[in-house]
Write a protein that holds these residues in place. Structure first.
Motif, mmCIF file in Angstrom:
data_model
loop_
_atom_site.group_PDB
_atom_site.id
_atom_site.type_symbol
_atom_site.label_atom_id
_atom_site.label_comp_id
_atom_site.label_asym_id
_atom_site.label_seq_id
_atom_site.Cartn_x
_atom_site.Cartn_y
_atom_site.Cartn_z
ATOM 1 N N GLU A 80 91.200 135.626 36.231
ATOM 2 C CA GLU A 80 89.959 134.852 36.218
ATOM 3 C C GLU A 80 89.472 134.504 37.625
ATOM 4 O O GLU A 80 88.328 134.101 37.807
ATOM 5 N N MET A 81 90.335 134.685 38.622
ATOM 6 C CA MET A 81 89.939 134.396 39.998
ATOM 7 C C MET A 81 89.271 135.588 40.664
ATOM 8 O O MET A 81 88.862 135.504 41.829
ATOM 9 N N ALA A 82 89.103 136.704 39.939
ATOM 10 C CA ALA A 82 88.521 137.908 40.550
ATOM 11 C C ALA A 82 87.116 137.662 41.078
ATOM 12 O O ALA A 82 86.780 138.038 42.206
ATOM 13 N N GLN A 83 86.248 137.032 40.272
ATOM 14 C CA GLN A 83 84.877 136.815 40.723
ATOM 15 C C GLN A 83 84.792 135.810 41.878
ATOM 16 O O GLN A 83 84.080 136.076 42.863
ATOM 17 N N PRO A 84 85.477 134.663 41.808
ATOM 18 C CA PRO A 84 85.453 133.768 42.974
ATOM 19 C C PRO A 84 85.931 134.440 44.258
ATOM 20 O O PRO A 84 85.345 134.237 45.325
ATOM 21 N N GLN A 86 85.774 137.643 44.961
ATOM 22 C CA GLN A 86 84.738 138.582 45.366
ATOM 23 C C GLN A 86 83.598 137.862 46.078
ATOM 24 O O GLN A 86 83.122 138.280 47.146
ATOM 25 N N LEU A 87 83.142 136.743 45.529
ATOM 26 C CA LEU A 87 82.018 136.021 46.097
ATOM 27 C C LEU A 87 82.361 135.416 47.460
ATOM 28 O O LEU A 87 81.594 135.516 48.412
ATOM 29 N N LEU A 88 83.512 134.777 47.542
ATOM 30 C CA LEU A 88 83.883 134.129 48.792
ATOM 31 C C LEU A 88 84.174 135.145 49.885
ATOM 32 O O LEU A 88 83.865 134.924 51.059
ATOM 33 N N THR A 89 84.790 136.274 49.508
ATOM 34 C CA THR A 89 85.132 137.291 50.499
ATOM 35 C C THR A 89 83.881 137.944 51.085
ATOM 36 O O THR A 89 83.812 138.207 52.284
ATOM 37 N N ASN A 90 82.891 138.195 50.248
ATOM 38 C CA ASN A 90 81.699 138.911 50.683
ATOM 39 C C ASN A 90 80.572 137.996 51.150
ATOM 40 O O ASN A 90 79.476 138.455 51.432
ATOM 41 N N SER A 91 80.843 136.689 51.205
ATOM 42 C CA SER A 91 79.815 135.751 51.638
ATOM 43 C C SER A 91 79.515 135.946 53.123
ATOM 44 O O SER A 91 80.397 135.769 53.968
ATOM 45 N N PRO A 92 78.274 136.322 53.493
ATOM 46 C CA PRO A 92 77.973 136.598 54.902
ATOM 47 C C PRO A 92 77.817 135.350 55.746
ATOM 48 O O PRO A 92 78.020 135.379 56.959
ATOM 49 N N ASN A 93 77.430 134.239 55.123
ATOM 50 C CA ASN A 93 77.158 133.020 55.875
ATOM 51 C C ASN A 93 78.045 131.888 55.404
ATOM 52 O O ASN A 93 78.178 131.643 54.211
ATOM 53 N N ARG A 94 78.635 131.191 56.361
ATOM 54 C CA ARG A 94 79.465 130.036 56.058
ATOM 55 C C ARG A 94 78.969 128.881 56.912
ATOM 56 O O ARG A 94 79.107 128.899 58.125
ATOM 57 N N PHE A 141 92.675 123.761 45.169
ATOM 58 C CA PHE A 141 91.862 124.791 45.799
ATOM 59 C C PHE A 141 91.272 125.752 44.773
ATOM 60 O O PHE A 141 90.102 126.147 44.862
ATOM 61 N N MET A 142 92.065 126.129 43.772
ATOM 62 C CA MET A 142 91.561 127.016 42.732
ATOM 63 C C MET A 142 90.388 126.367 41.989
ATOM 64 O O MET A 142 89.392 127.022 41.670
ATOM 65 N N SER A 143 90.484 125.060 41.725
ATOM 66 C CA SER A 143 89.395 124.367 41.031
ATOM 67 C C SER A 143 88.131 124.328 41.877
ATOM 68 O O SER A 143 87.020 124.555 41.377
ATOM 69 N N ILE A 144 88.280 124.026 43.163
ATOM 70 C CA ILE A 144 87.126 123.981 44.064
ATOM 71 C C ILE A 144 86.461 125.360 44.162
ATOM 72 O O ILE A 144 85.231 125.486 44.172
ATOM 73 N N MET A 145 87.277 126.424 44.215
ATOM 74 C CA MET A 145 86.730 127.781 44.256
ATOM 75 C C MET A 145 85.857 128.052 43.037
ATOM 76 O O MET A 145 84.772 128.623 43.146
ATOM 77 N N ARG A 146 86.332 127.649 41.872
ATOM 78 C CA ARG A 146 85.575 127.903 40.642
ATOM 79 C C ARG A 146 84.242 127.151 40.669
ATOM 80 O O ARG A 146 83.204 127.671 40.252
ATOM 81 N N TYR A 147 84.268 125.907 41.143
ATOM 82 C CA TYR A 147 83.035 125.127 41.232
ATOM 83 C C TYR A 147 82.035 125.795 42.174
ATOM 84 O O TYR A 147 80.851 125.928 41.861
ATOM 85 N N ARG A 156 75.671 129.350 39.372
ATOM 86 C CA ARG A 156 75.631 130.402 40.389
ATOM 87 C C ARG A 156 76.462 129.997 41.603
ATOM 88 O O ARG A 156 76.936 128.865 41.712
ATOM 89 N N TYR A 157 76.603 130.946 42.515
ATOM 90 C CA TYR A 157 77.339 130.721 43.746
ATOM 91 C C TYR A 157 76.573 129.741 44.630
ATOM 92 O O TYR A 157 75.392 129.932 44.910
ATOM 93 N N LEU A 158 77.241 128.679 45.088
ATOM 94 C CA LEU A 158 76.574 127.612 45.819
ATOM 95 C C LEU A 158 76.494 127.866 47.319
ATOM 96 O O LEU A 158 75.640 127.305 48.006
ATOM 97 N N GLY A 159 77.391 128.693 47.834
ATOM 98 C CA GLY A 159 77.446 128.903 49.278
ATOM 99 C C GLY A 159 78.667 128.216 49.863
ATOM 100 O O GLY A 159 79.080 127.146 49.416
ATOM 101 N N MET A 160 79.224 128.833 50.884
ATOM 102 C CA MET A 160 80.471 128.349 51.464
ATOM 103 C C MET A 160 80.184 127.451 52.659
ATOM 104 O O MET A 160 79.327 127.754 53.486
ATOM 105 N N THR A 161 80.892 126.348 52.733
ATOM 106 C CA THR A 161 80.872 125.507 53.929
ATOM 107 C C THR A 161 82.297 125.377 54.450
ATOM 108 O O THR A 161 83.269 125.462 53.686
ATOM 109 N N VAL A 162 82.416 125.192 55.740
ATOM 110 C CA VAL A 162 83.726 125.020 56.344
ATOM 111 C C VAL A 162 83.682 123.838 57.300
ATOM 112 O O VAL A 162 82.648 123.562 57.915
ATOM 113 N N PRO A 163 84.794 123.124 57.411
ATOM 114 C CA PRO A 163 86.064 123.398 56.752
ATOM 115 C C PRO A 163 86.137 122.803 55.351
ATOM 116 O O PRO A 163 85.381 121.905 55.021
#
Length: 272
Positions: A80-84, A86-94, A141-147, A156-163
């Motif tokens: 079930e973590m395959a899509q998260p 995929q999305l996080l790995t290919n995210s161009p902007n953080r 971390f797994m829960s946050i990834m799903r959110y 939909r994918y919300l976008g990655m922020t760091v840290p």
């Protein structure tokens, strides 16, 4: 959430609960962008009549690679973590969490520590308490990834922020970490005023007040031993009657597709 998503396995089908085990965090995504991984992915490209492999097959390859990483950490990564992934790995902007630099202390050729201010903002948070610190981090971390990726009211994918930050607590001697930890994700700037609600009832949206913090960077893995070491080292640097050291600290984990080394920070918060 399904806690089996974060099972720590000894390779014999038995769960291990001892201290010092590895775990998967956001920083492990650095390995997905290393030249070796890119080379492996390229060599495994499959073409059919000149057409590249379907997106779901690419997703499976990423998942398989991530599962290999998980086995190295003695953790099972569910399908079930395959899509998260995929999305996080290919995210161009953080987007980096915005802050104001107040002061910087340098030593030799590098920065020893910084004083920063992070303005009031909305964060998605989850508090987890498993039987080991490592399992708590993994579950949160797994829960946050799903959110971030889909389990929100926008769907939909919300976008990655760091840290991604983790609030940890120690005993008074700074020698042990509490099993309960809080992981927090800073909502991207365009969602701050109207943050999507999580579908996971264990995740809450919190407005954190303005924070004045002292930050010290370090590289390498983050586990219970290294975190305690970095906290104690920073406490010695900040030893001052004007800088009280409590038993609550923040671990900040960064990921960058251009990074050659893992970038972490320890934050000490000033009492307001």
């Amino acid at each position: 959430m399904d806690r089996e998503s974060c099972s720590i396995n000894n390779g014999e089908g038995n769960l291990r609960h001892g201290p010092g085990l590895g775990f998967i965090t956001l920083e492990d995504f650095d390995s997905l962008t290393d030249e070796n991984v890119e080379s492996d992915m390229t060599r495994s490209e499959v073409f059919n009549g000149g057409t590249e492999i379907a997106e779901d097959e690419n997703e499976d390859r990423l998942l398989n690679h991530w599962q290999n990483i998980g086995r190295g950490h003695q953790i099972n990564v569910p399908r079930e973590m395959a899509q998260p992934i995929q999305l996080l790995t290919n995210s161009p902007n953080r987007e980096q969490i915005p802050f104001t630099l107040v002061a910087r202390k340098e030593h030799g050729d590098g920065v020893l520590c910084e004083k920063r201010v992070i303005e009031k903002a909305c964060w998605a948070c989850i508090t987890v308490m498993e039987d080991t610190y490592e399992k708590s981090i993994c579950a949160g971390f797994m829960s946050i990834m799903r959110y971030i990726c889909q389990q929100n009211t926008l769907g939909r994918y919300l976008g990655m922020t760091v840290p991604i930050v983790t609030i940890v607590r120690t005993d008074d001697a700074l020698s042990n970490l509490s099993r309960d930890v809080q992981l927090a994700y800073f909502l991207p700037s365009h969602l701050q005023d109207h943050p999507p609600l999580p579908t996971d009832p264990e995740i809450t949206l919190e407005t954190w007040p303005t924070m004045v913090l002292h930050s010290r960077a370090f590289t390498g893995p983050t586990n219970e031993d290294t975190i305690l070491h970095e906290i104690r080292a920073f406490a010695e640097i900040l030893a001052s009657p004007n800088l009280p050291v409590s038993n609550t600290f923040v671990l900040a984990g960064y990921t960058s597709i251009a990074a050659t080394h893992r970038h972490n920070e320890v934050w000490f918060l000033e009492r307001q």
